[in-house]
Motif scaffolding. Structure first.
Motif, short mmCIF file in Angstrom:
data_model
loop_
_atom_site.label_atom_id
_atom_site.label_comp_id
_atom_site.label_asym_id
_atom_site.label_seq_id
_atom_site.Cartn_x
_atom_site.Cartn_y
_atom_site.Cartn_z
N MET A 195 42.71 35.99 18.25
CA MET A 195 42.07 37.04 17.46
C MET A 195 42.92 37.96 16.83
N LYS A 196 43.95 38.45 17.55
CA LYS A 196 44.93 39.53 17.06
C LYS A 196 45.62 39.15 16.00
N THR A 197 46.31 37.62 16.20
CA THR A 197 47.04 37.06 15.25
C THR A 197 46.26 36.78 13.97
N LEU A 198 45.15 36.18 13.96
CA LEU A 198 44.38 36.12 12.74
C LEU A 198 44.02 37.49 11.96
N LEU A 199 43.90 38.50 12.89
CA LEU A 199 43.72 39.72 12.14
C LEU A 199 45.02 40.16 11.58
N LYS A 200 45.94 40.07 12.25
CA LYS A 200 47.20 40.60 11.59
C LYS A 200 47.52 40.05 10.25
N TYR A 201 47.23 38.66 10.07
CA TYR A 201 47.39 37.69 8.88
C TYR A 201 46.22 38.40 7.88
N LEU A 202 45.02 38.49 8.22
CA LEU A 202 44.03 38.85 7.37
C LEU A 202 44.31 40.17 6.77
N LYS A 203 45.11 41.17 7.28
CA LYS A 203 45.25 42.40 6.85
C LYS A 203 46.43 42.40 5.63
N LYS A 204 47.13 41.38 5.65
CA LYS A 204 48.26 41.22 4.68
C LYS A 204 47.84 40.68 3.36
#
Length: 96
Positions: free
Chosen positions: A82-91
């Protein structure tokens, strides 16, 4: 099982059936086939978790995965995923 979880279960089962039919009845490039098989694996794991009552629990820590995120990505397996996906969604895709 709550109505919303029951609805999600039915939708995921339908997606699984559709993906299996597509994999069996269409000629796909090796890359697309691999991605489809990985998605099928995620769908099967999600179905099993719902059936056994383990849906929404992190596979690594045993802590609950936030419902808000499961609504967005119902096949997520862990808090780290989840954290990895969120990291990429914010960029942004194209930097300003």
């Amino acid at each position: 099982m709550s109505q919303s979880l029951h609805d999600l279960y039915n939708e995921i089962v339908a997606m699984k059936i559709d993906l299996e039919e597509h994999l069996n009845n269409h000629e796909l490039s090796p890359q697309v086939k691999q991605m489809a098989e990985e998605e099928l694996s995620d769908l099967i794991a999600t179905i099993e978790k719902i059936e056994t009552g383990h849906y929404g629990v992190c596979e690594e820590t045993g802590h609950p995965i936030p419902v808000e995120f499961l609504t967005f990505q119902p096949t997520v397996r862990s808090l780290s995923e989840m954290k990895t996906l969120l990291k990429y969604l914010k960029k942004p895709v194209f930097p300003f």
